[in-house]
Design a protein around this motif. Sequence first.
Motif, short mmCIF file in Angstrom:
data_model
loop_
_atom_site.label_atom_id
_atom_site.label_comp_id
_atom_site.label_asym_id
_atom_site.label_seq_id
_atom_site.Cartn_x
_atom_site.Cartn_y
_atom_site.Cartn_z
N LEU A 163 0.87 -1.15 0.20
CA LEU A 163 0.08 0.06 0.01
C LEU A 163 0.97 1.11 -0.14
CD1 LEU A 163 -2.62 -1.27 3.04
CD2 LEU A 163 -2.77 -1.41 0.32
N PHE A 164 1.82 1.24 0.98
CA PHE A 164 2.96 2.29 1.03
C PHE A 164 3.52 2.64 -0.40
CE2 PHE A 164 7.58 3.45 1.98
CZ PHE A 164 7.27 4.58 2.45
N THR A 165 3.99 1.78 -1.08
CA THR A 165 5.07 2.03 -2.26
C THR A 165 3.85 2.16 -3.30
OG1 THR A 165 5.09 -0.55 -2.64
CG2 THR A 165 6.83 0.45 -1.79
N VAL A 166 2.87 1.77 -3.43
CA VAL A 166 1.97 2.39 -4.55
C VAL A 166 1.48 3.72 -4.46
CG1 VAL A 166 -0.10 1.48 -5.84
CG2 VAL A 166 1.55 -0.31 -5.03
N ASP A 167 0.99 3.99 -3.29
CA ASP A 167 0.16 5.06 -2.78
C ASP A 167 1.23 6.31 -3.18
OD1 ASP A 167 -2.02 6.78 -1.69
OD2 ASP A 167 -0.25 7.22 -0.27
N ARG A 168 2.67 6.11 -3.09
CA ARG A 168 3.61 7.25 -3.04
C ARG A 168 3.88 7.40 -4.66
NH1 ARG A 168 6.55 7.71 0.80
NH2 ARG A 168 8.68 7.92 0.11
N PRO B 10 3.12 7.68 -8.59
CA PRO B 10 1.82 7.98 -9.67
C PRO B 10 1.98 6.78 -10.86
CG PRO B 10 3.43 9.69 -9.78
CD PRO B 10 3.83 8.96 -8.55
N GLU B 11 2.96 6.42 -11.07
CA GLU B 11 2.82 5.29 -12.20
C GLU B 11 2.54 3.80 -11.38
OE1 GLU B 11 3.71 5.53 -15.21
OE2 GLU B 11 3.65 3.32 -15.60
N TYR B 12 2.96 3.61 -10.41
CA TYR B 12 2.32 2.55 -9.95
C TYR B 12 0.98 2.42 -9.54
CZ TYR B 12 7.46 0.95 -8.41
OH TYR B 12 8.69 0.89 -8.51
N LEU B 13 0.50 3.25 -9.04
CA LEU B 13 -0.79 3.68 -8.82
C LEU B 13 -1.78 3.40 -10.04
CD1 LEU B 13 -3.07 4.26 -6.76
CD2 LEU B 13 -2.74 7.07 -7.32
N LYS B 14 -1.31 4.04 -11.07
CA LYS B 14 -1.93 3.99 -12.39
C LYS B 14 -2.07 2.29 -12.90
CE LYS B 14 -1.83 6.06 -16.91
NZ LYS B 14 -1.60 4.97 -18.01
N ARG B 15 -0.85 1.58 -12.83
CA ARG B 15 -0.74 0.35 -13.11
C ARG B 15 -1.82 -0.41 -12.14
NH1 ARG B 15 5.58 -0.26 -13.47
NH2 ARG B 15 5.10 -2.41 -13.64
N TYR B 16 -1.68 -0.15 -10.99
CA TYR B 16 -2.62 -0.95 -9.96
C TYR B 16 -4.04 -0.58 -10.16
CZ TYR B 16 -4.32 -2.71 -5.37
OH TYR B 16 -5.08 -3.41 -4.51
N VAL C 96 12.73 -12.21 2.36
CA VAL C 96 12.09 -12.96 3.40
C VAL C 96 10.72 -12.73 3.64
CG1 VAL C 96 14.42 -12.83 5.02
CG2 VAL C 96 12.62 -10.85 4.92
N ASN C 97 10.18 -11.97 2.69
CA ASN C 97 8.63 -11.52 2.69
C ASN C 97 7.80 -12.33 1.45
OD1 ASN C 97 8.53 -9.71 5.08
ND2 ASN C 97 10.07 -8.46 3.66
N GLY C 98 6.61 -12.71 1.91
CA GLY C 98 5.71 -13.06 0.65
C GLY C 98 4.35 -12.55 1.34
N PHE C 99 3.33 -12.69 0.30
CA PHE C 99 1.87 -12.59 0.71
C PHE C 99 1.49 -14.16 1.05
CE2 PHE C 99 1.94 -8.77 -2.22
CZ PHE C 99 2.01 -7.81 -1.17
N THR C 100 0.24 -14.04 1.80
CA THR C 100 -0.46 -15.40 1.92
C THR C 100 -1.38 -15.24 0.49
OG1 THR C 100 -2.31 -14.30 3.24
CG2 THR C 100 -0.39 -15.54 4.25
N PRO C 101 -2.07 -16.28 0.33
CA PRO C 101 -3.00 -16.33 -0.97
C PRO C 101 -4.07 -15.36 -0.66
CG PRO C 101 -2.56 -18.73 -0.42
CD PRO C 101 -1.79 -17.68 0.72
N GLN C 102 -4.41 -15.48 0.55
CA GLN C 102 -5.55 -14.34 1.02
C GLN C 102 -5.20 -12.89 0.78
OE1 GLN C 102 -6.22 -14.26 5.16
NE2 GLN C 102 -8.19 -13.49 5.29
N VAL D 165 -0.12 -6.78 -9.23
CA VAL D 165 0.53 -7.44 -7.88
C VAL D 165 1.64 -8.42 -8.29
CG1 VAL D 165 -0.26 -8.85 -6.10
CG2 VAL D 165 -1.63 -6.71 -6.73
N ALA D 166 1.43 -9.20 -9.37
CA ALA D 166 2.57 -10.22 -9.67
C ALA D 166 3.84 -9.33 -9.87
CB ALA D 166 1.84 -10.86 -11.10
N ILE D 167 3.71 -8.43 -10.79
CA ILE D 167 4.93 -7.50 -10.69
C ILE D 167 5.53 -7.05 -9.60
CG2 ILE D 167 6.01 -5.56 -12.05
CD1 ILE D 167 4.15 -6.24 -14.20
N TRP D 168 4.66 -6.62 -8.88
CA TRP D 168 5.04 -6.10 -7.60
C TRP D 168 6.01 -7.01 -6.55
CZ3 TRP D 168 4.81 -6.56 -2.12
CH2 TRP D 168 5.17 -5.44 -1.50
N GLU D 169 5.34 -8.25 -6.81
CA GLU D 169 5.84 -9.33 -5.85
C GLU D 169 7.21 -9.94 -6.31
OE1 GLU D 169 1.99 -12.02 -5.30
OE2 GLU D 169 3.35 -12.51 -3.87
N GLN D 170 7.50 -9.83 -7.79
CA GLN D 170 8.57 -10.16 -8.28
C GLN D 170 9.59 -8.98 -8.19
OE1 GLN D 170 8.18 -10.78 -12.59
NE2 GLN D 170 8.59 -12.94 -12.03
#
Lengths: 121, 286
Positions: free
Chosen positions: A10-15, A17-23, A50-56, A31-36
Amino acid sequence: MSKYYVNKFLFTVDRDPEYLKRYTEDPHTFVAIWEQSIGPRLSDAEMSTVNGFTPQERNALINHDYVALFEMGAHFFLNLTLFIGIYDEPYMEKSGPLAFQKEFAAKLQHWVGKDYPSVAT
Amino acid sequence: MAQLVATLASTHHPFYLKATTMPPEQQMPQAAEWKRKIEAYRETLARTKPDILVMIGSDHFHQIFLDNCPQFLIGKAPRYDATFYNEEREFGIPKYVLEGDEDMSGFMHQNLMDQDFDFAFSNELKIDHSIICPIITVRPDNDLPVVPIYTNIFAPPLPSPKRFYNLGRAIRKAIDAYPSDKRVAAIGTGHLSLELGGPRQFMETGPDPEFDRQAIEWLRNGDIDAILANVDHESMAKSGNATHGFLNFILMLGVAGPEGADYVDNLDLFHTMEAYFTWYPKETAA
């Protein structure tokens, strides 16, 4: 479960404008690109492993599901400001000022009078 | 020694500028009254003719994030950029550059450390709306150097209300001890009851109007004992999930000392109670 990593999303996308547009336009792909390549980034030279999302968590982000994010304990400020960035204008044009913010509140009415999920990380 | 000439504590409403500068036919009904109240409040600072502003606010995940999150931080830089992209986007707040005062920042930092407040510091701090909103409201010419101080009101666990009050007392001592003939005003912002990103956000009033009325009376009377007896992290959460911004009011009462305020005003706006307080040190005939 990684509340921290959800908040980092949420922090990286909100700040940015390019990420916000793509999201906004294609959350599934973004989301896939962000995780990668965006989430793991610590600096130009350093990547975290060390970090990752749960499916939920991943599904909630892909679906712009701010109710689920609230219920997971995502930080209330980040969860609000990012989705205002996406939905405030279209809701305003259709239904007037604060229409999105009021719908957001309405969808969380079942939490009134209860302790909210903790935002501690 | 430096002279504290005024202590100001207010809410910071990021939409003030937008609400009062949009075309009159689009303005909210309270815009004119809001502007009048802000201009009257501005005068409570102007009349004290300050040379430096010690500004207390709280970063809203703009520069500071959960990877590196200080409880208390002081800016030590020759100048400070202000206003982030997402604040321009959401609130229509313009960018600013604030002059710093490295000498006073350095003195305050050491003095606060000597008083057992182990501050984090930043030599490259970009300021967010918690400090720019009061520049817009009480010093729109942005003509004075600032010493910025950030508190954590956002990422639990938070320091206790008593710790915030004691920090205010320590900031007052540090200002009083600063070897300078400068006139210093301390300006801090926070919130009364507030809900953001929860079911009670953006109602007709703030989420807890009873708390708001009570908090204004406590501050009007400088009643720190009543505040510390009644306010803790759980009670603030019950009053609204972002009510912890009230901690900065407690801090400012610490700067002023446990005395009645010399100026009190408020305005009931949609979703929040605005409140404006000024204390003049009793030895100053301001």
